[in-house]
Design a protein around this motif. Sequence first.
Motif: not given
Length: 112
Positions: A31-34, A53-67
């Motif tokens: 039911r919920y976006a995790m 909610s649309g299923g895409s991913t979002q990352y904080a800038d400080f973890v992009k490319g690492r997490f």
Amino acid sequence: QVQLVESGGGLVQAGGSLRLSCAASRSIFSRYAMGWYRQAPGKQRELVARFTSGGSTQYADFVKGRFIISRDNAKNTVYLQMNSLKPEDTAVYYCNAGLMMWGQGTQVTVSH
């Protein structure tokens, strides 16, 4: 009733990797976006990575490319693969569902 259960935290040296897991009930997971957030001592809780909610991913800038955030729908589980860890990644990491429910948190400590 605990509905989000995190695991996988621990102590790791800088440059190392950890994988966090968050197991949710089926009703929550479907039911919920995790997502994953973290809170370091003396700092506010902040977004690390999440599914929208649309299923895409979002990352904080400080973890992009690492997490990398991922999910296993069959297991109702969301993961956070953390690579190239830095001492500044040290924090309690929390699983979140729908910006409303939180897990108990798991400690990640990165040593120099």
